[in-house]
Every structure is written in C-alpha cells, then in structure tokens.
Design a protein around this motif. Sequence first.
Motif, PDB file in Angstrom:
ATOM      1  N   ILE A  66      -9.194  -0.081  -3.608  1.00 52.74           N
ATOM      2  CA  ILE A  66      -9.179   0.280  -5.034  1.00 52.74           C
ATOM      3  C   ILE A  66      -8.495   1.624  -5.233  1.00 52.74           C
ATOM      4  CG2 ILE A  66     -10.628   0.898  -7.021  1.00 52.74           C
ATOM      5  CD1 ILE A  66     -12.614  -1.296  -5.982  1.00 52.74           C
ATOM      6  N   ASN A  67      -8.754   2.585  -4.352  1.00 52.99           N
ATOM      7  CA  ASN A  67      -8.059   3.876  -4.432  1.00 52.99           C
ATOM      8  C   ASN A  67      -6.556   3.698  -4.253  1.00 52.99           C
ATOM      9  OD1 ASN A  67     -10.117   5.714  -5.057  1.00 52.99           O
ATOM     10  ND2 ASN A  67     -10.727   5.896  -2.917  1.00 52.99           N
ATOM     11  N   GLU A  68      -6.154   2.851  -3.308  1.00 51.01           N
ATOM     12  CA  GLU A  68      -4.721   2.586  -3.126  1.00 51.01           C
ATOM     13  C   GLU A  68      -4.131   1.971  -4.387  1.00 51.01           C
ATOM     14  OE1 GLU A  68      -5.031   1.807   1.713  1.00 51.01           O
ATOM     15  OE2 GLU A  68      -4.770   0.103   0.364  1.00 51.01           O
ATOM     16  N   TYR A  69      -4.855   1.049  -4.997  1.00 55.54           N
ATOM     17  CA  TYR A  69      -4.397   0.418  -6.235  1.00 55.54           C
ATOM     18  C   TYR A  69      -4.236   1.457  -7.349  1.00 55.54           C
ATOM     19  CZ  TYR A  69      -4.713  -2.137 -10.632  1.00 55.54           C
ATOM     20  OH  TYR A  69      -4.494  -2.584 -11.909  1.00 55.54           O
ATOM     21  N   THR A  70      -5.267   2.278  -7.562  1.00 56.06           N
ATOM     22  CA  THR A  70      -5.197   3.245  -8.662  1.00 56.06           C
ATOM     23  C   THR A  70      -4.147   4.326  -8.418  1.00 56.06           C
ATOM     24  OG1 THR A  70      -7.030   4.574  -7.782  1.00 56.06           O
ATOM     25  CG2 THR A  70      -7.576   2.867  -9.422  1.00 56.06           C
ATOM     26  N   ASN A  71      -3.758   4.507  -7.173  1.00 56.74           N
ATOM     27  CA  ASN A  71      -2.699   5.470  -6.851  1.00 56.74           C
ATOM     28  C   ASN A  71      -1.329   4.813  -6.732  1.00 56.74           C
ATOM     29  OD1 ASN A  71      -4.149   8.000  -6.730  1.00 56.74           O
ATOM     30  ND2 ASN A  71      -5.210   7.138  -4.972  1.00 56.74           N
ATOM     31  N   GLY A  72      -1.218   3.553  -7.130  1.00 53.04           N
ATOM     32  CA  GLY A  72       0.068   2.857  -7.150  1.00 53.04           C
ATOM     33  C   GLY A  72       0.568   2.408  -5.792  1.00 53.04           C
ATOM     34  N   LYS A  73      -0.295   2.333  -4.791  1.00 55.43           N
ATOM     35  CA  LYS A  73       0.124   1.975  -3.442  1.00 55.43           C
ATOM     36  C   LYS A  73      -0.323   0.582  -3.007  1.00 55.43           C
ATOM     37  CE  LYS A  73       0.235   6.753  -2.064  1.00 55.43           C
ATOM     38  NZ  LYS A  73      -0.439   7.843  -1.376  1.00 55.43           N
ATOM     39  N   ARG A  74      -0.980  -0.169  -3.908  1.00 61.79           N
ATOM     40  CA  ARG A  74      -1.452  -1.515  -3.577  1.00 61.79           C
ATOM     41  C   ARG A  74      -1.328  -2.386  -4.816  1.00 61.79           C
ATOM     42  NH1 ARG A  74      -4.438  -4.437  -0.017  1.00 61.79           N
ATOM     43  NH2 ARG A  74      -4.637  -2.672   1.370  1.00 61.79           N
ATOM     44  N   GLN A  75      -0.827  -3.612  -4.600  1.00 65.63           N
ATOM     45  CA  GLN A  75      -0.709  -4.558  -5.704  1.00 65.63           C
ATOM     46  C   GLN A  75      -1.649  -5.750  -5.559  1.00 65.63           C
ATOM     47  OE1 GLN A  75       3.396  -5.620  -6.296  1.00 65.63           O
ATOM     48  NE2 GLN A  75       3.974  -3.521  -6.793  1.00 65.63           N
ATOM     49  N   TYR A  76      -2.114  -6.010  -4.354  1.00 63.82           N
ATOM     50  CA  TYR A  76      -2.989  -7.152  -4.098  1.00 63.82           C
ATOM     51  C   TYR A  76      -4.140  -6.697  -3.222  1.00 63.82           C
ATOM     52  CZ  TYR A  76       1.118  -9.538  -5.778  1.00 63.82           C
ATOM     53  OH  TYR A  76       2.170  -9.927  -6.563  1.00 63.82           O
ATOM     54  N   PHE A  77      -5.258  -7.369  -3.347  1.00 63.07           N
ATOM     55  CA  PHE A  77      -6.448  -7.019  -2.586  1.00 63.07           C
ATOM     56  C   PHE A  77      -6.722  -8.062  -1.516  1.00 63.07           C
ATOM     57  CE2 PHE A  77      -6.762  -4.914  -6.625  1.00 63.07           C
ATOM     58  CZ  PHE A  77      -7.212  -3.657  -6.287  1.00 63.07           C
ATOM     59  N   ASP A  78      -7.241  -7.579  -0.401  1.00 57.20           N
ATOM     60  CA  ASP A  78      -7.577  -8.434   0.730  1.00 57.20           C
ATOM     61  C   ASP A  78      -9.045  -8.197   1.075  1.00 57.20           C
ATOM     62  OD1 ASP A  78      -7.503 -10.027   3.006  1.00 57.20           O
ATOM     63  OD2 ASP A  78      -6.732  -8.399   4.260  1.00 57.20           O
ATOM     64  N   LEU A  79      -9.925  -8.820   0.268  1.00 58.29           N
ATOM     65  CA  LEU A  79     -11.359  -8.644   0.460  1.00 58.29           C
ATOM     66  C   LEU A  79     -12.049  -9.998   0.388  1.00 58.29           C
ATOM     67  CD1 LEU A  79     -11.774  -5.635  -1.993  1.00 58.29           C
ATOM     68  CD2 LEU A  79     -11.912  -5.514   0.507  1.00 58.29           C
ATOM     69  N   PRO A  80     -13.038 -10.244   1.236  1.00 55.35           N
ATOM     70  CA  PRO A  80     -13.783 -11.507   1.142  1.00 55.35           C
ATOM     71  C   PRO A  80     -14.718 -11.467  -0.067  1.00 55.35           C
ATOM     72  CG  PRO A  80     -14.727 -10.113   2.850  1.00 55.35           C
ATOM     73  CD  PRO A  80     -13.505  -9.400   2.331  1.00 55.35           C
ATOM     74  N   LEU A  81     -14.585 -12.446  -0.939  1.00 53.39           N
ATOM     75  CA  LEU A  81     -15.389 -12.518  -2.158  1.00 53.39           C
ATOM     76  C   LEU A  81     -16.298 -13.731  -2.103  1.00 53.39           C
ATOM     77  CD1 LEU A  81     -12.536 -11.949  -4.790  1.00 53.39           C
ATOM     78  CD2 LEU A  81     -13.974 -10.210  -3.689  1.00 53.39           C
ATOM     79  N   ASP A  82     -17.511 -13.569  -2.574  1.00 50.00           N
ATOM     80  CA  ASP A  82     -18.410 -14.711  -2.726  1.00 50.00           C
ATOM     81  C   ASP A  82     -18.400 -15.085  -4.205  1.00 50.00           C
ATOM     82  OD1 ASP A  82     -20.237 -16.732  -2.480  1.00 50.00           O
ATOM     83  OD2 ASP A  82     -21.965 -15.387  -2.534  1.00 50.00           O
TER      84      ASP A  82
END
Length: 189
Positions: free
Chosen positions: A83-99
Amino acid sequence: MTHNHRSYPKAALLLASHMVNNVPKMVSIDWLSENQEWQESKALGLLKKHYSINEDGFNFIAQDNLNDNEVNQALLLKAIQQINEYTNGKRQYFDLPLDVSIGTPFQQKVWASLQKIPYGKTISYAKLADNIDQPTAFRAVANANGKNPFSIIVPCHRVISSDGKLGGYSGGVDKKAYLLAIEGVQCNI
C-alpha cells in the motif's frame, strides 16, 4: 502508513488477516476516520459473524509492533509495504492472498471484475455490470462494489457514475478522489 502528499486524507487504514485453511489471508482493509478507534470499524461485526470470532478473538497490533516471524503479521507487513508503494506511485497491482468468502457469489464475481480494471482507468457501474454479463444489474453491482472488504487492493475506487462524477465510496469521496489522483485520474466531484 506515511505519505508525503498534501492531499492525503486524514484517516487510517485498519488491515485484518486471518488463518483460512491454515493459510494467512487478508480478510479486510477498512478506512477509519481521523479520530475513530479500531474497535469502531464497520468491518468488525461482519468479520465476527463470518469467522465465528468472539470479542476476544481480535488482536490489534500497531504497525511498529508487527513481527515478520508471525505468518499473519508478516502478511500485514507485506500489505502495508504494498500500500505504501502504491501511494508513493511505485506499485500498480497488488499481490496479496485475499479471502473473498465473506461475500456472496455475486459479490465475489463483482470483486473479481474490479481487479481487472487497469490502473489509472475508470469505468461506470453500468460498464461493470456489462463486464459480469448482467447489464441490467448495475444497482446490484453498485451495492456489491460498496461492500468490497478490500479497499484499495480491490480497486472499487475506479468505478464512477456514468456522468463522470465520483459517486459514492465506503471510505468517503475524499479518499476515492485521493486514490484516483494517485493514479493520475481527475474526476468531477
């Protein structure tokens, strides 16, 4: 989480993980307003019911106290990092296991479709309904969108009204505008 952007909303995120079939998974990411305590999260009641957790089953751990040697906590640390990478413009997609089992089959279908909306793009609720082959179900789609338990990660903020206005957002329209601004999208409020 920290962010240097001036328009960062005065809010916090409450992240929840749980062991599901012996695997740590994210079960909720909820916006908390500036003075709201974690126990006041709208997500907790649903999590208690779905996972059969009593009041003592929740353990709040401040970010600075998370331990990466504990599997659930390591997952939370990974989510915070992404999330920090996303808010700092360094991530566009997330790779997290979701239930996603907390949702109905229809909600799960909508949430899966949300994850296909590209970074920096928006679609309407009607288009989202078309994407799941139920073009007349745009109100039900909007409702399922609003029940998304994975704010930011499952990008419900990328769905706007057909007239180009932001529409609603369970965390608040200010947060929706903030997330879209991170992605370079300007919308009418």
